[in-house]
Design a protein around this motif. Structure first.
Motif, PDB file in Angstrom:
ATOM      1  N   TRP A 288       0.717  -1.301  -0.110  1.00 27.32           N
ATOM      2  CA  TRP A 288       0.155  -0.068  -0.024  1.00 27.32           C
ATOM      3  C   TRP A 288       0.682   1.263   0.053  1.00 27.32           C
ATOM      4  CZ3 TRP A 288      -2.223   3.806   3.526  1.00 27.32           C
ATOM      5  CH2 TRP A 288      -3.542   4.480   2.954  1.00 27.32           C
ATOM      6  N   LEU A 289       1.931   1.237   0.868  1.00 26.96           N
ATOM      7  CA  LEU A 289       2.758   2.345   0.815  1.00 26.96           C
ATOM      8  C   LEU A 289       3.597   2.411  -0.521  1.00 26.96           C
ATOM      9  CD1 LEU A 289       4.292   4.290   2.673  1.00 26.96           C
ATOM     10  CD2 LEU A 289       6.147   2.704   2.875  1.00 26.96           C
ATOM     11  N   SER A 290       3.710   1.431  -1.404  1.00 28.69           N
ATOM     12  CA  SER A 290       4.224   1.598  -2.826  1.00 28.69           C
ATOM     13  C   SER A 290       3.250   2.032  -3.632  1.00 28.69           C
ATOM     14  CB  SER A 290       4.617   0.304  -3.371  1.00 28.69           C
ATOM     15  OG  SER A 290       3.511  -0.268  -3.749  1.00 28.69           O
ATOM     16  N   GLU A 291       1.888   2.051  -3.362  1.00 32.16           N
ATOM     17  CA  GLU A 291       0.859   2.794  -4.227  1.00 32.16           C
ATOM     18  C   GLU A 291       0.874   4.196  -3.921  1.00 32.16           C
ATOM     19  OE1 GLU A 291      -0.616   1.275  -6.593  1.00 32.16           O
ATOM     20  OE2 GLU A 291       0.364  -0.332  -6.034  1.00 32.16           O
ATOM     21  N   LEU A 292       1.151   4.718  -2.741  1.00 33.11           N
ATOM     22  CA  LEU A 292       1.279   6.098  -2.358  1.00 33.11           C
ATOM     23  C   LEU A 292       2.550   6.778  -3.041  1.00 33.11           C
ATOM     24  CD1 LEU A 292       0.724   6.234   1.803  1.00 33.11           C
ATOM     25  CD2 LEU A 292      -0.954   6.621  -0.273  1.00 33.11           C
ATOM     26  N   ALA A 293       3.358   5.875  -3.206  1.00 28.15           N
ATOM     27  CA  ALA A 293       4.739   6.148  -4.113  1.00 28.15           C
ATOM     28  C   ALA A 293       4.421   6.347  -5.557  1.00 28.15           C
ATOM     29  CB  ALA A 293       6.004   5.183  -3.648  1.00 28.15           C
ATOM     30  N   TRP A 294       3.598   5.538  -6.127  1.00 30.38           N
ATOM     31  CA  TRP A 294       2.964   5.744  -7.412  1.00 30.38           C
ATOM     32  C   TRP A 294       2.190   7.066  -7.810  1.00 30.38           C
ATOM     33  CZ3 TRP A 294       4.419   3.601 -11.959  1.00 30.38           C
ATOM     34  CH2 TRP A 294       4.711   2.438 -12.090  1.00 30.38           C
ATOM     35  N   ARG A 295       1.532   7.388  -6.575  1.00 26.73           N
ATOM     36  CA  ARG A 295       0.758   8.847  -6.619  1.00 26.73           C
ATOM     37  C   ARG A 295       1.756   9.916  -6.750  1.00 26.73           C
ATOM     38  NH1 ARG A 295      -0.155  12.431  -2.777  1.00 26.73           N
ATOM     39  NH2 ARG A 295      -1.807  13.846  -3.291  1.00 26.73           N
ATOM     40  N   GLU A 296       3.002   9.717  -5.999  1.00 21.24           N
ATOM     41  CA  GLU A 296       3.948  10.801  -6.160  1.00 21.24           C
ATOM     42  C   GLU A 296       4.880  10.573  -7.294  1.00 21.24           C
ATOM     43  OE1 GLU A 296       5.836  11.856  -2.249  1.00 21.24           O
ATOM     44  OE2 GLU A 296       3.692  11.686  -1.260  1.00 21.24           O
TER      45      GLU A 296
END
Ligand code: FAD
Length: 499
Positions: A288-296
């Protein structure tokens, strides 16, 4: 010395650097929001996203009023109106400092540059604009490779992004207690509507949703939703996130988009689950943290590649792709009547709720581009006009990824087979049956490719109906997947090689 907090897409008090710094540094602080209605319409904001934005704006006004502060709402037309408006406003209210959170796409960057220029040039008293990066965990300037360039590929970007989090930790977000003022007031709720924006795609007959009531607003509610997801669902996120019939994702995207929830609040909730952050996170939490990174990643990309905001594909040569752009097939796609059940279920979910599951977004996007050979920008605009979470960087990134024209995109020769995607990710057909009512009685065995079964049952009942336009009957496939796939691949290759 009066300061101004100028809200844009950061409609929150919790963990908002512009708000905090203004209140810490000044005794007198004013709060202003300037919805730029025609601009938002031209950026294809959906009615449902606008409704959510306005409801959250009103909730923010109520929160400020409770603390004895007032939120001023000045509706403007375009970003270009912001500079002159703020200039007059600062003169009238003797504003010395403006506090904002940065936004990274070209129009927003230009808007802020113009405001700064105008306030420095023409004001008798200089007004200083203080910019913060509260809508990201790591600002775009901080992630560069050894050559000082931005990353075009996600995996190395993610590694460096994580290093920043590891080094600086994720500071605990601060709440409104830091801002509290005396007094109780009342906020007059704003009621504004968006005009019709410019359109580059054919008119569709699916209704535009204008009511976001299924999305609770107010910071306490939104934070609670995030907390519940992290407490109850995040550990299973990795296993569940690809199955649209399972409620396994956070559905927080719309809140990130309007800035009602900060990524720091989200990451901090994760950090609290493990003393060894981020390595000690459960697999689900780490994913899930990596999805927040995709957003960024996509926000950074917009910042570093302003040409993307001018409608250009990241792989510039693909601007020459000879799209078929068949308007009738486009409308069939928009209305969920392609004859491919998983595609139709996704489009109907979007048209009915304003949201679509990520796996299905990828399937319908691949289908529009690689099966129907319709310009991905048509799909991009349709999504923006319908999504409650429509976000220019994430949507553009998602579409270019799907079309194979983006940076770190799905390779052009990887064409999703809608039937096998459906078998894999909706194995029992529950998602399909939920959204495609004509298929609600089709057994599992036939649900992914129901045509022979439907034909047979209609004939058995003696009610064969050859009218293709009959809306009560599930349509036949509008394209031959195998043939469409081959044509797409060979055309894409040709365009690539002739560049
Ligand atoms: P979760 O799975 O809970 O993920 C957490 C958060 O991470 C999301 O809320 C979102 O902010 C971010 N995120 C997750 N996946 C992605 C991704 N692939 N790219 C960027 N950020 C991501 N997302 C939008 O927010 N707005 C859009 O307009 C948008 N358009 C898309 C268009 C296409 C064609 C595709 C393939 C993807 C698009 N996405 C978009 C990304 C993704 O589908 C949504 O962010 C996700 O489905 C939102 O649901 P969630 O909040 O439950 O996500």
């Amino acid at each position: 010395m009066t300061a101004l907090v100028w809200f844009r897409q950061d409609l929150r008090l919790l963990d908002n650097d512009a708000v905090l710094q203004a209140c810490e540094n000044h005794d007198a602080v004013r709060f202003l929001v300037t919805p730029t209605l025609s601009q938002y319409a031209d950026h294809h904001w959906s009615r449902i996203k606008w409704d959510l934005y306005q409801r959250q704006l009103n909730a923010l006004g109520d929160d400020l009023a409770e603390m004895g502060c007032s939120l001023e709402v000045a509706a403007l037309d375009y970003f270009s109106d912001c500079g002159p408006f703020l200039q007059a406003y600062c003169d009238e209210h003797q504003i010395t400092d403006i506090y904002v959170n940065r936004e990274y796409a070209l129009d927003e960057v230009c808007r802020d540059a113009k405001v700064i220029e105008l306030l420095q040039k023409q004001n008798e008293r200089t007004t200083t604009v203080h910019q913060f990066d509260s809508n990201l965990l790591v600002p775009p300037e901080q992630i560069k490779n050894g050559k000082g360039e931005y990353y075009k590929v996600f995996t190395p970007f993610f590694k460096v992004w994580l290093k920043h989090l590891r080094q600086s930790g994720v500071a605990a977000p601060y709440g409104r207690d830091k801002l509290a003022r005396e007094g109780v007031g009342k906020f007059e709720h704003a009621k504004l509507s968006l005009p019709k924006g410019e359109s580059r795609i054919p008119d569709t007959d699916s209704a535009e949703l204008a009511n976001s009531k299924d999305w609770p607003v107010g910071e306490a509610n939104i934070r609670k939703k995030a907390q519940t997801f992290v407490r109850e669902l995040v550990d299973d996120y990795k296993g569940n996130r690809d199955f649209p019939a399972v409620a396994g994702t956070s559905t927080l995207s719309a809140y990130f988009e309007i800035g009602a929830l900060s990524p720091r609040v989200a990451a901090h909730l994760l950090q609290k689950t493990s003393p060894e952050f981020p390595e000690g996170l459960s697999e689900g939490a780490y994913t899930w943290l990596s999805e927040l990174a995709w957003r960024e990643f996509y926000q950074h990309l917009m910042f570093h590649e302003p040409r993307l905001a001018k409608g250009e594909p990241f792989q510039a040569e693909q601007a020459a792709f000879p799209w078929r752009n068949d308007a009738k097939q486009f409308l069939a796609w928009c209305n969920g009547r392609t004859g491919f059940p998983i595609v139709d279920a996704g489009m109907r979910q979007l048209n009915t709720t304003g949201w679509m599951h990520n796996r299905v977004r990828m399937i319908v996007a691949s289908f529009l581009v690689k099966d129907l050979h319709i310009n991905w920008q048509w799909g991009e605009q349709y999504f923006m006009q319908r999504l409650v979470d429509g976000s220019f960087p994430a949507n553009n990134g998602g579409w270019q990824w799907s079309a194979g024209t983006g940076t770190d995109a799905a390779p052009y020769f990887r064409v999703f087979n809608p039937t096998s995607q459906s078998e894999k990710f909706d194995p029992d057909g529950d998602y399909i049956r939920k959204w495609v009512k004509e298929l609600k009685d089709v057994p599992k065995k036939h649900i992914h490719n129901p045509h022979a079964y439907l034909e047979q049952s209609v004939q058995q009942q003696g009610m064969f109906n050859s009218n293709e336009e009959d809306q009560t009957r599930y349509p036949k496939p509008i394209v031959d997947h195998k043939h469409a796939r081959e044509t797409f691949i060979s055309t894409f290759k040709q365009v690539k090689n002739t560049s």
